[in-house]
Structures are given as C-alpha cells and as structure tokens.
Design a protein around this motif. Structure first.
Motif, mmCIF file in Angstrom:
data_model
loop_
_atom_site.group_PDB
_atom_site.id
_atom_site.type_symbol
_atom_site.label_atom_id
_atom_site.label_comp_id
_atom_site.label_asym_id
_atom_site.label_seq_id
_atom_site.Cartn_x
_atom_site.Cartn_y
_atom_site.Cartn_z
ATOM 1 N N GLY A 1 0.854 -1.354 0.017
ATOM 2 C CA GLY A 1 0.102 -0.128 -0.056
ATOM 3 C C GLY A 1 0.861 1.401 0.093
ATOM 4 O O GLY A 1 0.301 2.373 0.204
ATOM 5 N N SER B 1 -0.497 -6.560 -6.887
ATOM 6 C CA SER B 1 -0.214 -5.976 -5.667
ATOM 7 C C SER B 1 0.932 -4.728 -5.930
ATOM 8 O O SER B 1 0.976 -3.862 -4.954
ATOM 9 C CB SER B 1 0.301 -7.115 -4.604
ATOM 10 O OG SER B 1 1.457 -7.556 -5.177
ATOM 11 N N SER C 1 -4.125 3.651 -5.888
ATOM 12 C CA SER C 1 -3.166 2.919 -4.591
ATOM 13 C C SER C 1 -4.081 2.941 -3.456
ATOM 14 O O SER C 1 -3.982 1.707 -2.675
ATOM 15 C CB SER C 1 -2.097 3.674 -4.566
ATOM 16 O OG SER C 1 -1.326 3.415 -3.397
ATOM 17 N N GLU C 2 -4.642 3.999 -3.100
ATOM 18 C CA GLU C 2 -5.473 4.010 -1.864
ATOM 19 C C GLU C 2 -6.729 3.040 -1.789
ATOM 20 O O GLU C 2 -6.987 2.323 -0.808
ATOM 21 C CB GLU C 2 -5.901 5.403 -1.552
ATOM 22 C CG GLU C 2 -4.700 6.387 -1.271
ATOM 23 C CD GLU C 2 -5.288 7.982 -1.293
ATOM 24 O OE1 GLU C 2 -6.275 8.090 -1.559
ATOM 25 O OE2 GLU C 2 -4.013 8.669 -0.796
ATOM 26 N N ARG D 1 -7.090 0.411 -3.549
ATOM 27 C CA ARG D 1 -6.909 -1.209 -3.798
ATOM 28 C C ARG D 1 -5.856 -1.504 -2.882
ATOM 29 O O ARG D 1 -5.316 -2.857 -2.954
ATOM 30 C CB ARG D 1 -6.508 -1.240 -5.324
ATOM 31 C CG ARG D 1 -7.667 -0.982 -6.291
ATOM 32 C CD ARG D 1 -7.049 -1.430 -7.840
ATOM 33 N NE ARG D 1 -8.116 -1.354 -8.723
ATOM 34 C CZ ARG D 1 -8.288 -1.957 -9.627
ATOM 35 N NH1 ARG D 1 -6.945 -3.093 -9.940
ATOM 36 N NH2 ARG D 1 -9.035 -1.896 -10.671
ATOM 37 N N HIS D 2 -5.199 -0.534 -2.089
ATOM 38 C CA HIS D 2 -4.149 -1.013 -1.252
ATOM 39 C C HIS D 2 -2.869 -1.467 -1.972
ATOM 40 O O HIS D 2 -2.100 -2.391 -1.746
ATOM 41 C CB HIS D 2 -4.466 -1.936 -0.341
ATOM 42 C CG HIS D 2 -3.478 -1.858 1.096
ATOM 43 N ND1 HIS D 2 -3.326 -0.756 1.693
ATOM 44 C CD2 HIS D 2 -2.765 -3.084 1.442
ATOM 45 C CE1 HIS D 2 -2.387 -1.179 2.646
ATOM 46 N NE2 HIS D 2 -2.034 -2.458 2.434
ATOM 47 N N THR D 3 -2.726 -0.718 -3.282
ATOM 48 C CA THR D 3 -1.787 -1.132 -4.144
ATOM 49 C C THR D 3 -0.411 -0.461 -3.808
ATOM 50 O O THR D 3 -0.435 1.020 -3.691
ATOM 51 C CB THR D 3 -2.071 -0.995 -5.817
ATOM 52 O OG1 THR D 3 -3.347 -1.745 -5.986
ATOM 53 C CG2 THR D 3 -1.113 -1.374 -6.654
ATOM 54 N N SER D 4 0.658 -1.037 -3.834
ATOM 55 C CA SER D 4 1.953 -0.496 -3.707
ATOM 56 C C SER D 4 2.495 0.027 -4.989
ATOM 57 O O SER D 4 2.239 -0.508 -6.232
ATOM 58 C CB SER D 4 3.072 -1.564 -3.413
ATOM 59 O OG SER D 4 2.616 -2.138 -2.170
#
Length: 332
Positions: free
Chosen positions: A36, A176, A203-204, A206-209
C-alpha cells in the motif's frame, strides 16, 4: 512489516561476448516497497531508474544479465522463476506503466481489446464478460464515454487518455505492485497532475503499492510516502519523503533539491544552481563514492572507499559525511 516487493543486492551487467569483461550497470541496489505504500525512485537520466524497473518485472535479456541476493514479491521468491512463471506473475502480481503509451500500446488493436486481453490472460474471463470488464476498468480510470472509446485505436486518443488506458491495463488483474516509469512524460502540467492523482487514488482504494520513477521532484511531494535517490547505478539516499525533500542528507540529494525551480522564493531572480561535472560512465565507475568528483564535501576517504547505506537522522544514506550536509536554505 514484510515488503510487498523486496530486493537486496541487485546487480545488472552488460557483456559483449563470452570472454569479454562485464560492465556493471546496477551495483547492489536495495529497495523495499511495503504493501500500500508509494515509493518514488528519482535521479538524473542514466542513473539506472528504468533499468531497475525492467529488472523488477523480469524484462532483462541478453546481452544484459542480472542477479540479486534477495528478490521477493510477498511470499514468492522471484529469483527462482523461469520465463513461463514470469509471464504468469507479470501483469497479475506486478505490472508496468511505461513512459510512452503510444509505443507501449499496440497500434492494430482497439484499446478495449487490449485491456480485455489482459483480463482474459490473468482472470480467465472471455468474450462479452471480458469486454464488459474492460469497459468497467476504463470507467474506473476516468475515460469518458468508455463503451464508445473502447473501440478506438491508440492514435485516436489524446496522450492523457492513452496513459489512462495503459493504467487500466496495468491494474486490470489487480496486481499488488505497479511500476510507473515516467508516466507523465510529454504530458502538460494539468494532465500530469491528473495522472498522478489517478495513481494515488487507485493505490489508496486497492491498497496497491506503487513505484514511481521520475526525475521531477516537484511531482512527488504530494504523491510518495517514501523516496529513493539513485546515482550511477546505486542508491544514494532513501527514506520518508518528508525527510528527504525537506532535509536531504546526501550531497547529491541536496544538490538535486537546490536545482529545483521555486526551491527558495528569495532566490527567484537568481540563476538556478547546477551540479558541476558529469556522472561517471559505468565502465569507469570510481573505487570510492561515485559522486565524489562532483561533491563539495568530498575528502580523500570519499575517493578511496565506497560508502554503504547507513542510518542518519531517520533515513539511510550512502555518504561518509552525511552529517555535514548543510540545510537547503544555506545552499544559495
């Protein structure tokens, strides 16, 4: 916290032939991208940023070669993957948004078809289901009139819309980690901000880095949680964005910040400072600090001994004299 993406001791080398000497391009790069989090990788052109992204997504081919002491994506050891396994990971778990979407997208297929292809490959949807999902992804990234625009070819879209299509493809299989390599190049300032806002929102939600590669420090202040500064194929400084942008400790980071327009409002009429000299070529990288020949703080030790990353005031810095780097306001 275990990193969503962790790499230690990444080396990339170039070899012209079996008996020819190798030229080291990336020299022991360490990066950790936590779940994230958004990390900006910055540095001058030729510092190795895009090559790092290519290695992170498994796109290093001969005459280049790579090795890493540690290379993990979550629980997956990427060091052990063959080409077929990389094709399963690439796009599904880690994806790439390239610098120029016009060349990254195929000119002979409609953009909706290209998004649907990724969905079919990694999510198993086919036919109308994949097409409907592609349109949903286009709507998610803010492409107006998506059912109609899905039939357009890349050349029929503006640069900003093409980049949104590229982001839709990168996010289609819910990876991810997303690597964004200079995603705002050649876009006007307003569209640049829109693209970064889109990546931040994705990103926020989906909590994607996200690993954002850029040479423009102005773009990262409101985007990145963390910053890694690269110079001559090595990480010079890395840590929280608020620390590095406000109080850099590596002389190279400080020089980059001082050279940014608007850094000091009291110096608006002065010429911007520049960094004297040129980065070393990979085949002639010095024994000690690669920045020593350009650094105003360098002493004999800097030319003789390569500094390793160490903790200095809340961040890691590869500099023998990091404690002596003056604040930005004293650098005019």
């Amino acid at each position: 916290m275990a990193g969503a993406l962790e790499i230690r001791g990444l080396h990339v080398a170039h070899t012209l032939g079996r008996n020819a000497p190798q030229t080291t391009l990336l020299d022991g790069v360490d990066l950790t991208l936590a779940p994230g989090r958004r990390l900006a990788l910055v540095g001058e052109s030729g510092s190795g940023k895009s090559l790092t992204a290519a290695a992170l997504i498994g796109l290093i081919d001969a005459p280049l070669s790579w090795r890493a002491d540690t290379f993990r994506l979550g629980d997956v050891d990427l060091n052990c993957l063959d080409d077929r396994q990389w094709r399963d990971v690439r796009g599904a778990s880690i994806s790439l948004v390239q610098q120029d979407p016009l060349t990254a997208l195929s000119p002979v297929f409609a953009v909706g078809t290209q998004i649907a292809e990724t969905i079919t490959r990694h999510l198993g949807m086919k036919g109308q289901a994949a097409w409907d999902e592609a349109i949903a992804r286009m709507e998610e990234v803010g492409i107006p009139d998506s059912p109609r625009r899905a039939h357009d070819y890349p050349h029929q879209l503006s640069g900003g819309l093409r980049q949104r299509v590229a982001i839709a493809i990168a996010l289609a299989a819910a990876p991810s980690v997303v690597l964004a390599d200079e995603p705002t190049t050649a876009l006007d300032v307003t569209v640049q901000r829109q693209i970064l806002d889109l990546l931040r929102r994705m990103s926020e939600e989906r909590h994607t880095s996200v690993l954002l590669i850029t040479h423009d420090l102005h773009l990262i202040a409101d985007f990145a949680h963390d910053v890694a500064v690269m110079y001559a194929g090595r990480i010079a400084e890395t840590g929280p964005a608020s620390l590095l942008l406000d109080k850099p400790k590596h002389p190279y980071t400080a020089a980059l910040m001082a050279a940014q327009p608007g850094q000091n409002p009291h110096a608006a009429k002065r010429r911007l400072p520049t960094i004297a000299g040129q980065p070393p070529v990979p085949a002639d990288r010095p024994e000690g600090c690669a920045f020593a020949a350009r650094c105003p703080l360098a002493i004999a030790l800097c030319h003789q001994s390569r500094p390793l990353l160490r903790w200095v005031e809340g961040r890691e810095v590869a500099c023998h004299r990091a404690e002596l780097t003056p604040p930005l306001e004293a650098r005019e």
